[in-house]
Design a protein around this motif. Structure first.
Motif, short mmCIF file in Angstrom:
data_model
loop_
_atom_site.label_atom_id
_atom_site.label_comp_id
_atom_site.label_asym_id
_atom_site.label_seq_id
_atom_site.Cartn_x
_atom_site.Cartn_y
_atom_site.Cartn_z
N LEU A 189 0.83 -1.21 0.00
CA LEU A 189 0.00 0.00 0.00
C LEU A 189 0.87 1.26 0.00
CD1 LEU A 189 -2.82 1.23 0.07
CD2 LEU A 189 -2.82 0.94 2.56
N ASP A 190 2.01 1.22 0.68
CA ASP A 190 2.93 2.37 0.65
C ASP A 190 3.34 2.71 -0.78
OD1 ASP A 190 2.94 2.67 3.41
OD2 ASP A 190 4.80 1.53 3.70
N VAL A 191 3.59 1.68 -1.58
CA VAL A 191 3.99 1.91 -2.98
C VAL A 191 2.85 2.57 -3.75
CG1 VAL A 191 4.78 0.88 -5.12
CG2 VAL A 191 5.53 -0.08 -2.94
N VAL A 192 1.65 2.01 -3.62
CA VAL A 192 0.51 2.55 -4.37
C VAL A 192 0.27 4.01 -3.98
CG1 VAL A 192 -1.92 2.25 -4.95
CG2 VAL A 192 -0.51 0.24 -4.47
N VAL A 215 -3.26 -13.69 -6.86
CA VAL A 215 -4.60 -13.48 -7.40
C VAL A 215 -5.28 -12.29 -6.75
CG1 VAL A 215 -6.89 -14.50 -7.69
CG2 VAL A 215 -4.84 -15.88 -8.11
N ALA A 216 -5.20 -12.19 -5.44
CA ALA A 216 -5.82 -11.06 -4.75
C ALA A 216 -5.24 -9.73 -5.23
CB ALA A 216 -5.65 -11.20 -3.24
N ASP A 217 -3.93 -9.67 -5.42
CA ASP A 217 -3.32 -8.45 -5.94
C ASP A 217 -3.90 -8.08 -7.30
OD1 ASP A 217 -1.71 -7.87 -3.80
OD2 ASP A 217 0.19 -8.30 -4.81
N LEU A 218 -4.03 -9.07 -8.16
CA LEU A 218 -4.48 -8.80 -9.53
C LEU A 218 -5.97 -8.46 -9.60
CD1 LEU A 218 -2.47 -11.57 -11.39
CD2 LEU A 218 -2.10 -9.10 -11.55
N LEU A 219 -6.72 -8.80 -8.58
CA LEU A 219 -8.15 -8.48 -8.55
C LEU A 219 -8.45 -7.15 -7.87
CD1 LEU A 219 -9.68 -11.96 -7.62
CD2 LEU A 219 -10.00 -10.73 -9.77
N THR A 220 -7.48 -6.60 -7.16
CA THR A 220 -7.73 -5.43 -6.31
C THR A 220 -7.59 -4.12 -7.08
OG1 THR A 220 -6.95 -6.60 -4.35
CG2 THR A 220 -7.01 -4.19 -4.23
N GLU A 221 -8.57 -3.25 -6.90
CA GLU A 221 -8.44 -1.87 -7.35
C GLU A 221 -8.30 -0.98 -6.12
OE1 GLU A 221 -10.48 0.66 -10.72
OE2 GLU A 221 -11.83 0.52 -9.00
N TYR A 222 -7.18 -0.30 -6.02
CA TYR A 222 -6.96 0.62 -4.91
C TYR A 222 -7.65 1.94 -5.21
CZ TYR A 222 -3.34 -2.57 -3.24
OH TYR A 222 -2.66 -3.67 -2.78
N LYS A 223 -8.24 2.53 -4.18
CA LYS A 223 -8.85 3.85 -4.32
C LYS A 223 -8.23 4.76 -3.28
CE LYS A 223 -13.07 2.22 -6.50
NZ LYS A 223 -14.56 2.18 -6.50
N ILE A 224 -7.35 5.64 -3.75
CA ILE A 224 -6.53 6.47 -2.87
C ILE A 224 -7.05 7.89 -2.84
CG2 ILE A 224 -4.19 7.25 -2.36
CD1 ILE A 224 -4.49 4.19 -2.30
N LYS A 229 -9.90 14.31 -4.16
CA LYS A 229 -10.32 13.38 -5.21
C LYS A 229 -9.95 11.96 -4.80
CE LYS A 229 -7.84 15.39 -8.36
NZ LYS A 229 -7.22 15.70 -9.67
N VAL A 230 -10.53 10.99 -5.46
CA VAL A 230 -10.17 9.59 -5.25
C VAL A 230 -9.57 9.06 -6.54
CG1 VAL A 230 -11.00 7.28 -4.74
CG2 VAL A 230 -11.94 9.24 -3.49
N ILE A 231 -8.33 8.61 -6.46
CA ILE A 231 -7.63 8.08 -7.62
C ILE A 231 -7.68 6.55 -7.56
CG2 ILE A 231 -5.45 7.98 -8.90
CD1 ILE A 231 -6.70 10.77 -8.78
N ALA A 232 -8.20 5.95 -8.62
CA ALA A 232 -8.27 4.48 -8.70
C ALA A 232 -7.01 3.96 -9.39
CB ALA A 232 -9.50 4.05 -9.47
N LYS A 233 -6.42 2.92 -8.82
CA LYS A 233 -5.18 2.36 -9.39
C LYS A 233 -5.20 0.84 -9.23
CE LYS A 233 -1.02 2.83 -11.17
NZ LYS A 233 -0.91 3.14 -12.61
N LYS A 234 -4.98 0.14 -10.33
CA LYS A 234 -4.96 -1.32 -10.31
C LYS A 234 -3.54 -1.85 -10.52
CE LYS A 234 -7.90 -4.10 -12.13
NZ LYS A 234 -8.44 -4.80 -10.94
N ILE A 235 -3.32 -3.04 -10.03
CA ILE A 235 -2.11 -3.80 -10.36
C ILE A 235 -2.43 -4.52 -11.66
CG2 ILE A 235 -0.58 -5.65 -9.64
CD1 ILE A 235 -1.29 -4.88 -6.73
N VAL A 236 -1.72 -4.19 -12.73
CA VAL A 236 -2.13 -4.64 -14.06
C VAL A 236 -1.53 -5.97 -14.49
CG1 VAL A 236 -2.60 -2.30 -14.87
CG2 VAL A 236 -0.31 -3.29 -15.22
#
Length: 351
Positions: A189-192, A215-224, A229-236
């Motif tokens: 989470l620190d990286v994101v 798998v959990a990493d690849l399914l997760t969309e972070y909302k920071i 504002k809220v920035i959405a970021k996925k592990i692609v």
């Protein structure tokens, strides 16, 4: 090659790729086994991997000490060139880059001259340096080759890197991606957060290296949340040592995850639990990951891709009970192995 990625390569990387971290095939006397090294690259490419990462942790960092860094990269280049000529498919080419600034810049130059697209930049050699010193080091390497940041878990030599570091690192123009492999949700989470706070969330692709949470990493969309504002970021995508084995099934699963509907997520998470169990055996989590490279080798030996468990560092050995753990996960999760695919193609790869 250019020190910057083309638009097409950026699109390829940001679209999400399955990238195995390649082992190094050695003979009994610890010389490079060129035939089997080529076979490994052919295996991953024919399995559908979107890139190769060579000269990285799974390759054995010690290849540098015995003069094998450039030869291993050269063989990988030749096989990727051959695959491109045969298939017309572009493959993202990543070289591991390590050491103090002089060594890292030199390795980046070797990789760039060989046509590698980016350097996976490890910072273990700079433990104890300030964030400012670390960022200056990364800037120097980024002048030579596009950089993929590498958050390596502490159990195998990595250092804890905070949000401030990742924010300043992400501001470097030629940083194109980050492989997050701290095996720790807080650190991930620190990286994101750092990437989002840098203002370059759209420019930097996030890849999981968390072999314990693929798998959990690849399914997760972070909302920071940031500045109202809220920035959405996925592990692609994934750049994983775990994907050095059972690679065809990993590629198939990755495509399934990329195309999954929300209703499929729970089933995929259950699959992910089995993958984590298998990774515990391969990476020797019970013993602080001491047998991680040897565990990967063991699976490849069983499949006929490697001749023996030959490592430059004599301490890189299977731990007591690790072989039995690999037996256990082989029996429990037959749907995860790609033994049939390997068996059908290995003679061609070893030609």
């Amino acid at each position: 090659m250019s020190a910057f990625l083309t638009y097409e390569l950026k699109e390829l990387l940001q679209g999400g790729l399955a990238i195995p971290a390649n082992p190094t095939a050695l003979t009994r006397d610890l010389k490079l086994d060129e035939r089997r090294q080529r076979a490994l690259s052919r295996y991953y490419l024919d399995a559908g991997s979107g890139g190769l990462a060579i000269g990285v942790h799974t390759s054995q960092f010690e290849i540098r000490e015995v003069g094998l860094y450039q030869p291993v990269l050269e063989l990988g280049k030749e096989e990727m060139d051959s695959f491109l000529n045969k298939s017309g498919k572009s493959v993202f080419r990543i070289a591991g880059v390590l050491g103090n600034t002089a060594q890292a810049v030199n390795e980046a130059g070797i990789a760039s001259d060989l046509g590698y697209h980016a350097g996976l930049l490890g910072l273990a050699a700079l433990k104890g340096k300030s964030n400012k010193e670390l960022v200056a080091h990364c800037r120097a390497v980024a002048e030579v080759i596009p950089v993929i940041g590498f958050y390596l878990q502490t159990s195998v030599g990595g250092a804890v890197l905070d949000t401030e570091f990742w924010r300043e690192f992400s501001k470097i123009e030629n940083v194109v991606a980050i492989k997050m492999a701290p095996f720790n949700r807080y650190n991930t989470l620190d990286v994101v957060r750092g990437v989002v706070e840098s203002g370059r969330a759209k420019d930097i692709a996030l890849y999981t290296g968390n072999d314990d949470n693929i798998v959990a990493d690849l399914l997760t969309e972070y909302k920071i949340p940031i500045e109202g504002k809220v920035i959405a970021k996925k592990i692609v995508g994934g750049l994983l040592g775990h994907w050095a084995v059972w690679n065809k099934k990993a590629v198939d699963l990755f495509e399934r995850i990329k195309n999954a509907s929300p209703s499929e997520a729970l089933d995929l998470l259950s699959v992910g639990a089995g993958i984590t169990d298998a990774n515990a055996a391969f990476f020797d989590s019970r013993n602080g990951f001491k047998g991680s490279i040897a565990g990967i080798h063991e699976v490849l030996i069983r499949q006929g891709l490697l001749e023996g468990n030959y490592t430059i560092n004599p301490k890189e050995r299977l731990s007591p009970g690790q072989k039995e753990e690999i037996d256990r996960v082989y029996a429990l999760y037959p749907e995860l192995n790609d033994d049939v695919f390997v068996r059908e193609n290995i003679d061609n790869w070893l030609r």
